[in-house]
Design an enzyme around this catalytic site. Structure first.
Site, mmCIF file in Angstrom:
data_model
loop_
_atom_site.group_PDB
_atom_site.id
_atom_site.type_symbol
_atom_site.label_atom_id
_atom_site.label_comp_id
_atom_site.label_asym_id
_atom_site.label_seq_id
_atom_site.Cartn_x
_atom_site.Cartn_y
_atom_site.Cartn_z
ATOM 1 N N GLY A 21 0.889 -1.388 -0.154
ATOM 2 C CA GLY A 21 0.121 0.107 -0.053
ATOM 3 C C GLY A 21 1.073 1.354 -0.037
ATOM 4 O O GLY A 21 1.974 1.428 0.498
ATOM 5 N N GLN A 66 2.864 9.801 1.397
ATOM 6 C CA GLN A 66 4.255 9.143 1.418
ATOM 7 C C GLN A 66 5.383 9.941 0.142
ATOM 8 O O GLN A 66 6.210 9.420 -0.178
ATOM 9 C CB GLN A 66 4.032 7.839 1.457
ATOM 10 C CG GLN A 66 3.475 7.162 2.748
ATOM 11 C CD GLN A 66 3.407 5.610 2.707
ATOM 12 O OE1 GLN A 66 2.597 5.399 2.223
ATOM 13 N NE2 GLN A 66 4.466 5.022 3.225
ATOM 14 N N CYS A 91 5.900 -0.191 7.284
ATOM 15 C CA CYS A 91 5.529 0.961 6.510
ATOM 16 C C CYS A 91 6.768 1.488 5.772
ATOM 17 O O CYS A 91 7.913 1.602 6.191
ATOM 18 C CB CYS A 91 5.129 2.198 7.569
ATOM 19 S SG CYS A 91 4.593 3.637 6.490
ATOM 20 N N LEU A 92 6.368 1.759 4.397
ATOM 21 C CA LEU A 92 7.596 2.184 3.538
ATOM 22 C C LEU A 92 8.216 3.706 4.063
ATOM 23 O O LEU A 92 9.326 3.870 3.546
ATOM 24 C CB LEU A 92 7.037 2.506 2.051
ATOM 25 C CG LEU A 92 6.522 1.227 1.304
ATOM 26 C CD1 LEU A 92 5.842 1.483 -0.213
ATOM 27 C CD2 LEU A 92 7.529 0.190 1.154
ATOM 28 N N HIS A 150 -4.459 1.320 7.659
ATOM 29 C CA HIS A 150 -3.166 1.843 7.616
ATOM 30 C C HIS A 150 -3.135 2.979 6.684
ATOM 31 O O HIS A 150 -2.517 4.071 6.950
ATOM 32 C CB HIS A 150 -2.072 0.741 7.159
ATOM 33 C CG HIS A 150 -0.788 1.195 7.100
ATOM 34 N ND1 HIS A 150 0.362 0.478 7.954
ATOM 35 C CD2 HIS A 150 -0.208 1.989 6.213
ATOM 36 C CE1 HIS A 150 1.551 1.220 7.678
ATOM 37 N NE2 HIS A 150 1.317 2.019 6.713
ATOM 38 N N GLU A 151 -3.629 2.720 5.419
ATOM 39 C CA GLU A 151 -3.417 4.060 4.683
ATOM 40 C C GLU A 151 -4.343 5.132 5.075
ATOM 41 O O GLU A 151 -3.967 6.036 4.705
ATOM 42 C CB GLU A 151 -3.859 3.362 3.051
ATOM 43 C CG GLU A 151 -2.932 2.326 2.614
ATOM 44 C CD GLU A 151 -1.619 2.515 2.854
ATOM 45 O OE1 GLU A 151 -0.986 3.758 2.731
ATOM 46 O OE2 GLU A 151 -0.709 1.568 2.915
ATOM 47 N N HIS A 175 -2.555 7.312 7.314
ATOM 48 C CA HIS A 175 -1.740 8.253 6.562
ATOM 49 C C HIS A 175 -2.563 9.282 5.977
ATOM 50 O O HIS A 175 -1.761 10.425 6.061
ATOM 51 C CB HIS A 175 -1.099 7.308 5.295
ATOM 52 C CG HIS A 175 0.213 6.883 5.496
ATOM 53 N ND1 HIS A 175 1.274 7.155 6.001
ATOM 54 C CD2 HIS A 175 0.564 5.221 5.339
ATOM 55 C CE1 HIS A 175 2.197 5.977 6.318
ATOM 56 N NE2 HIS A 175 1.635 4.865 5.800
HETATM 57 NI NI NI Z 1 2.597 3.289 5.678
#
Ligand code: NI
Length: 164
Positions: A47, A52, A90-91, A133-134, A137
């Protein structure tokens, strides 16, 4: 298609609340979505959300192995009371994982770019977790905020060192 830079923990954009996208069909949004998708697959993520890649628009993409879902202006309609705890990464916080409790199932509403219309999507398991999660964000929230106290304290120490 372009690879975008993935913003890392400490970048203030990750704390921004995203704004509703008015022009859901615009070329600008389609291009952003394509670039986000390319970036997510390149990073082997499941995701990715707008902040991000440095933009505060309400858009995220997920692919848990069943094809991409590009969701604009998502809203949570329903959430199960029951929580499930699991490991999340998480990226934007590479090399860290945290144990995060999430609702087992969720229903969201949003504009699904692949369908070109506003839809509701019911999800459970991994997809429900990624949705939460997204959407976090898009509200400027990160997994480290939801991590158990000891995990969060340890990670903050390390992150502080890494950033100098
Ligand atoms: Ni993330």
């Amino acid at each position: 298609m372009a690879l975008l830079e993935i913003k890392k923990y400490g970048d203030p954009i990750l704390r921004k609340k995203c704004k509703e996208i008015k022009d859901v069909d615009s070329e600008e949004i389609k291009k952003l979505a394509e670039d986000m998708k390319t970036t997510m697959y390149h990073a082997h993520g499941v995701g990715i959300a707008a902040t991000q890649v440095g933009t505060n628009k309400q858009i995220f993409i997920t692919d848990i192995g069943k094809g991409p879902l590009t969701v604009l202006n998502p809203k949570i309609i329903k959430k199960s009371k029951e929580l499930v705890r699991d490991i999340e990464g998480c990226l934007s916080i590479p090399d860290f994982t945290f144990s995060i409790g999430r609702a087992r199932s969720i229903e969201i509403q949003g504009y699904l770019l692949e369908r070109g219309e506003r839809v509701s999507i019911k999800a459970e398991g991994l997809l429900a977790r990624v949705f939460q999660h997204e959407i976090d964000h898009l509200n400027g929230k990160l997994i480290i905020d939801r991590a158990p106290f000891v995990q969060r304290r340890k990670a903050l120490k390390k992150l502080k060192k890494m950033r100098g």
